[in-house]
Design an enzyme around this catalytic site. Structure first.
Site, PDB file in Angstrom:
ATOM      1  N   LYS A   1      65.812  81.255  58.424  1.00 62.04           N
ATOM      2  CA  LYS A   1      64.506  80.678  58.748  1.00 62.04           C
ATOM      3  C   LYS A   1      64.726  79.400  59.543  1.00 62.04           C
ATOM      4  O   LYS A   1      65.385  78.472  59.078  1.00 62.04           O
ATOM      5  CB  LYS A   1      63.708  80.392  57.478  1.00 62.04           C
ATOM      6  CG  LYS A   1      62.339  79.809  57.750  1.00 62.04           C
ATOM      7  CD  LYS A   1      61.423  79.901  56.542  1.00 62.04           C
ATOM      8  CE  LYS A   1      61.892  79.055  55.388  1.00 62.04           C
ATOM      9  NZ  LYS A   1      60.923  79.063  54.283  1.00 62.04           N
TER      10      LYS A   1
ATOM     11  N   ASP B   1      52.202  78.473  45.819  1.00 70.23           N
ATOM     12  CA  ASP B   1      51.803  79.354  46.926  1.00 70.23           C
ATOM     13  C   ASP B   1      52.195  80.800  46.649  1.00 70.23           C
ATOM     14  O   ASP B   1      52.642  81.510  47.544  1.00 70.23           O
ATOM     15  CB  ASP B   1      52.416  78.877  48.236  1.00 70.23           C
ATOM     16  CG  ASP B   1      51.744  79.504  49.458  1.00 70.23           C
ATOM     17  OD1 ASP B   1      50.546  79.858  49.352  1.00 70.23           O
ATOM     18  OD2 ASP B   1      52.401  79.658  50.493  1.00 70.23           O
TER      19      ASP B   1
ATOM     20  N   GLU C   1      78.083  64.239  33.725  1.00 68.17           N
ATOM     21  CA  GLU C   1      78.261  65.251  32.684  1.00 68.17           C
ATOM     22  C   GLU C   1      77.066  66.197  32.651  1.00 68.17           C
ATOM     23  O   GLU C   1      77.223  67.414  32.479  1.00 68.17           O
ATOM     24  CB  GLU C   1      78.441  64.576  31.320  1.00 68.17           C
ATOM     25  CG  GLU C   1      79.788  63.898  31.146  1.00 68.17           C
ATOM     26  CD  GLU C   1      79.891  63.108  29.858  1.00 68.17           C
ATOM     27  OE1 GLU C   1      81.009  62.948  29.352  1.00 68.17           O
ATOM     28  OE2 GLU C   1      78.841  62.634  29.359  1.00 68.17           O
TER      29      GLU C   1
END
EC number: 2.7.11.1
Length: 556
Positions: A126, A221, A458
């Protein structure tokens, strides 16, 4: 058609065009915002906002288009011809991939088929035109989309991001190729699905919503166009795509910007006060379409659609609803409740009898994905944990942004470390039902240096998805960190030095070497190191983990 940029419910994406357009553009569905308070004429205002994109000659009147860019985001490079949207320089995409035919054209973006040169594997790329990124919000949207895709990596029904690249004109997002076309196309072709198939599809769609919410992401969406099929012969090989409007959220956080697509937008979004419940509404709209072939809130104009959404009347009288089961209609009513507080959560939808019937979905609690990663982490040996910390510290910001948000949400006193109480409270907010003893086990597993708290590195090491380990550059860098003298082997002395650097005491170095050393030469070569890092966690480091837990209990 494969992976595609966003389009409207009615407009189909172009396909089969082999000519690359002169300009790519940012992929975006309608993104609405208003600086005024909501009024009784909200539907009129919202309709006007939705129609702004259709007036291309009025950009100068849109205040969002003249917001000055922040310099740290839009950094100029030495030739003064471009800026870094991603905030850092990346390799040239054309050195790694060959871009070919166009897969889809959206309102602001283009997706191409691309092939990895080294492997010959096909992906989707894209491309987003930096020229179209006018405001700082535009830039942040692109960054956040990439961050969220990394954050959700590993879920079986979410498209996998391969990487992000940037040149002087474009940002390119390379991702898994979904060559089977859109779920939208199946709805158009068939009109509706059987209830059984609709239930299976709904399970996949709502499963994506549940996974997003458990990891602190709101999609915003969801719609049929944003679910693609990996295989055209498999109706249920669905993958969610397009996270361009998605955002990170904290429990209880309220959003006010109006975004989405008209048919699918929840009433509270139109009223500018919403949270993740809006995604469940949208999934309910999709379910209604799957069973009937038409959206539940229909009108000839956008204003009419918004009026219908705000009224909330659901038509169960027209065909085919008289022959649809009461259980299906009950689920839709509860997903499309106008009051978000009374709406089912994604997890509750997955437990609804209509979804669970015939074992379609298990009727059991699902821990957030971050917990499963912590559980996997608890089975690793100390060397693997140290290596993960090294890798975590080298990851790009977009790869760990979502985990950083979670860490900051849990670290309520901003100390830079998570205590047991903070971990317990944080996991509860993200939906965990773990007992205190199980949380203690997770705490011990993630606390590599036995400090009694989990620091940032961590936490990232314990929760980062393990598919990051497959990247060769990360493995090489981690191995070189331990191989201090560059001999090509990790010796017990070098391992001891690494333990000191990480503040780890009372570690059974001989046991670690024995677990990884396959040829019994007393040291670890690169091949053995890679095998350890990529090996299934269930059988890795159990003996060392038991020893470590015993040490922790003795220290306590």
């Amino acid at each position: 058609m494969g992976n595609s940029c966003r389009g409207s419910f009615k407009d189909k994406l172009d396909e089969g065009d082999n000519n690359k357009p002169e300009d790519y553009s940012k992929t975006s569905t309608t993104n609405l915002s208003s600086n005024s308070d909501h009024s009784p004429n909200a539907a009129d205002i919202i309709a006007q906002e939705f129609s702004k994109d259709n007036n291309s000659n009025n950009n100068s009147k849109d205040p969002a288009l003249v917001i000055p860019l922040r310099e740290p985001i839009m950094r100029r490079n030495p030739d003064n011809q471009a800026y870094y949207v991603l905030g850092h320089k990346t390799p040239n995409i054309r050195d790694i991939y060959t871009l070919s035919r166009k897969l889809g054209q959206g309102q602001f973006g283009t997706t191409y088929l691309c092939t990895e040169i080294a492997s010959g594997v096909d992906y989707a790329c894209k491309s987003i035109s930096k020229r179209k990124l006018i405001s700082k919000e535009d830039v942040e949207d692109v960054r956040r989309e990439i961050q969220i895709m990394h954050h959700l990596a590993g879920h079986g029904s979410i498209v996998t991001i391969k990487g992000a690249y940037e040149d002087s004109l474009y940002v390119h997002i390379v991702m898994e190729l979904c060559a089977g076309g859109e779920l939208f196309d199946r709805i158009i072709q068939r009109g509706h699905y059987s209830e059984r198939k609709a239930a299976e599809l709904t399970k996949i769609i709502v499963g994506v919503v549940e996974a997003c919410h458990s990891l602190g992401v709101m999609h915003r969406d969801l719609k049929p166009e944003n679910f693609l099929l990996v295989n055209k012969d498999d109706d249920f090989s669905l993958k969610a795509i397009d996270f361009g409007l998605s955002v990170f959220f904290k429990p209880g956080q309220i959003f006010t910007d109006v975004v989405g697509s008209p048919y699918y937008v929840a009433p509270e979004v139109l009223l500018k006060r919403y949270g993740p419940e809006a995604d469940v509404w949208t999934a309910g709209v999709i379910l209604y379409i799957l069973l009937s072939g038409v959206p539940p809130f229909w009108a000839e104009t956008q204003q009419g659609i918004f009026d219908a959404v705000l009224k909330g009347y659901i038509d169960f009288e027209s065909d085919p609803w008289p022959v649809i089961s009461d259980s299906a209609k009950d689920l839709i009513r509860r997903m499309l409740s106008s009051k978000p507080a009374e709406r089912l959560t994604a997890h509750e939808v997955l437990r609804h009898p209509w979804i669970c019937e015939n074992g379609v979905a298990p009727d059991r609690a699902l821990d957030p994905a971050v917990l499963s990663r912590l559980k996997q982490f608890s089975a690793m040996n100390k060397l693997k944990k140290m290596a993960l910390k090294v890798i975590a510290e080298s990851l790009s910001e977009e790869e760990i942004a979502g985990l950083r948000e979670m860490f900051q949400a849990m670290d309520t006193d901003n100390s830079g470390a998570i205590t047991f109480d903070e971990l317990k409270a944080g996991l509860r907010k993200y939906g965990s039902t773990l007992k205190d003893t199980e949380i203690h086990d997770l705490m011990d597993a993630a606390d590599v240096d036995n400090s009694g708290t989990i620091d940032y590195s961590e936490f990232i090491a314990a929760t980062i998805h393990l598919n990051k380990l497959e990247r060769e550059e990360h493995l090489v860098a981690a191995f070189q960190y331990f191989d201090k003298d560059g001999s090509g082997f990790i010796t017990i002395d070098e391992l001891q030095q690494a333990c000191v650097e990480h503040g780890m005491a009372d570690v059974f170095l001989e046991d670690i070497i024995k677990e990884v050393d396959q040829n019994n030469d007393g040291k670890i070569d690169y091949g053995e190191f890679v095998e350890m890092m990529q090996k299934g966690n269930a059988g890795v480091g159990r003996r060392t983990m038991r020893n470590s837990l015993n040490i922790s209990m003795r220290d306590a």
